[in-house]
Write an enzyme that holds these catalytic residues in place. Structure first.
Site, PDB file in Angstrom:
ATOM      1  CG  ASP A   1      45.400  40.980  37.397  1.00  0.00           C
ATOM      2  OD1 ASP A   1      44.900  39.838  37.526  1.00  0.00           O
ATOM      3  OD2 ASP A   1      44.722  41.984  37.120  1.00  0.00           O
TER       4      ASP A   1
ATOM      5  CG  ASN B   1      42.313  36.535  44.285  1.00  0.00           C
ATOM      6  OD1 ASN B   1      43.523  36.779  44.349  1.00  0.00           O
ATOM      7  ND2 ASN B   1      41.514  37.171  43.436  1.00  0.00           N
TER       8      ASN B   1
END
Ligand code: IPE
Ligand code: IPE
Ligand code: MG
Length: 236
Positions: free
Chosen positions: A18, A66
Site C-alpha cells: 500500500d 479495488n
C-alpha cells in the site's frame, strides 16, 4: 543482514503493498507512476525473499474492492500485469521459481486472464520459491466461494476439507503479514489463513519499501515469541 545471528525465516510472507498513490502524489505525478514504481519494488523484493529462503511470497496486487477504482487506473494495473507476465516472469522461472495467482480472475480482460493462467502453467514444477499474486482477491469472497461449493456438493467439511477449497490450497499459512503505507488493517487480505500470522506495519510507502526495509520486518518477526495459545516451557 547480520549473518552472525541466525534469523528465523518465515516460510510464507504476505505483503500488502500500500501507498503507491501517495508516493506518486508527493511527486506531483499520476497514480499510475506510483503503481509502476511499486511493481519495480515488488520485483526486487521477490528476488530478495527467495534469496533469504522464504518459500512463498503472496503480494496483494488488487483487492475485490479495488475494482471500484477508475477505469484508467485499472487499465494501468492490467498493463503492469501484462508486462510482468510476458517478460519478467521468465527471469523467475530461470531461478527455479513459480508464480501462482489467487482471486476471481473471471472479470479481468480475457488476454490478462490467459497470461496469468499461462504464467502458472509454465512455472517449473518442484519450484523452490513461489510468488503468489492476489488479483481481484478478497478473503470474504474466497470463504463464500468455498462454502458454496461445499453446499452444492452436499459436503460437511473438516478443516482440511475446507482449506482444500480455498485459493491457497496446498500452501502453508502466512507466518508474517507486512503492510506498508501506514494503515493498520488487513483490507480483506487472507483473513482465514492469517488467523495466527504475525503482523508488521510500517509507514514506508510501498515504492520505497526496499530489501533493507524488508529485512527489518524479518528481524522483527525473528524476535517474536509464537506461543499459539500455549505457555512457555520455562513457565510450566
Ligand atoms: C496500493 O496502493 C496498490 C493498490 C491498491 C493497487 P494505493 O493505490 O492504495 O496507494 P494509496 O493508498 O492511495 O497511497
Ligand atoms: C489494499 O490497499 C489493497 C492492496 C494493497 C492491493 P487499499 O489501499 O485498497 O486498502 P484500503 O482502502 O486502505 O483499505
Ligand atoms: Mg491504499
Amino acid at each position: 543482514m547480520d549473518k552472525r545471528e541466525p534469523l528465523k525465516i518465515p516460510l510464507h510472507v504476505g505483503l500488502i503493498m500500500d501507498g503507491n498513490g501517495r508516493w506518486a502524489k508527493k511527486r506531483h505525478m499520476p497514480r499510475s507512476f506510483g503503481h509502476n514504481a511499486g511493481m519495480n519494488a515488488m520485483i526486487k523484493l521477490a528476488e530478495h525473499a527467495s534469496g533469504l529462503g522464504i518459500k512463498y511470497l503472496t503480494v496483494y496486487t488488487l483487492s475485490t474492492e479495488n475494482l471500484q477504482r477508475p477505469e484508467e487506473e485499472l487499465e494501468g494495473l492490467f498493463g503492469l500485469f501484462r508486462n510482468y507476465f510476458t517478460t519478467n516472469v521468465k527471469k523467475l522461472y530461470k531461478k527455479n521459481s513459480a508464480v501462482k495467482v489467487i482471486g476471481d480472475l473471471s472479470v479481468l480482460p480475457q488476454d490478462v486472464q490467459k497470461l496469468l493462467r499461462d504464467g502458472e502453467d509454465n512455472s517449473p514444477s518442484g519450484a523452490e520459491f513461489t510468488l503468489v499474486f492476489a488479483i481481484n482477491y478478497g478473503a470474504r469472497n474466497e470463504i463464500l466461494h468455498a462454502v458454496n461449493s461445499a453446499v452444492e456438493n452436499g459436503l460437511k467439511l473438516d478443516r482440511d476439507g475446507f482449506e482444500n477449497l480455498l485459493y491457497t490450497r496446498g500452501m502453508p499459512y502466512p507466518d508474517l503479514i507486512i503492510r506498508t503505507g501506514g494503515e493498520k488493517r488487513l483490507s480483506n487480505f487472507l483473513a482465514y489463513q492469517a488467523a495466527y500470522a504475525e503482523l508488521y506495519f510500517t509507514e514506508v510507502l510501498f515504492p520505497d519499501f526496499s530489501p533493507k526495509e524488508f529485512d527489518k520486518a524479518i528481524k522483527d518477526f525473528s524476535g517474536r515469541d509464537r506461543r499459539y495459545g500455549k505457555i512457555k516451557k520455562e513457565d510450566n
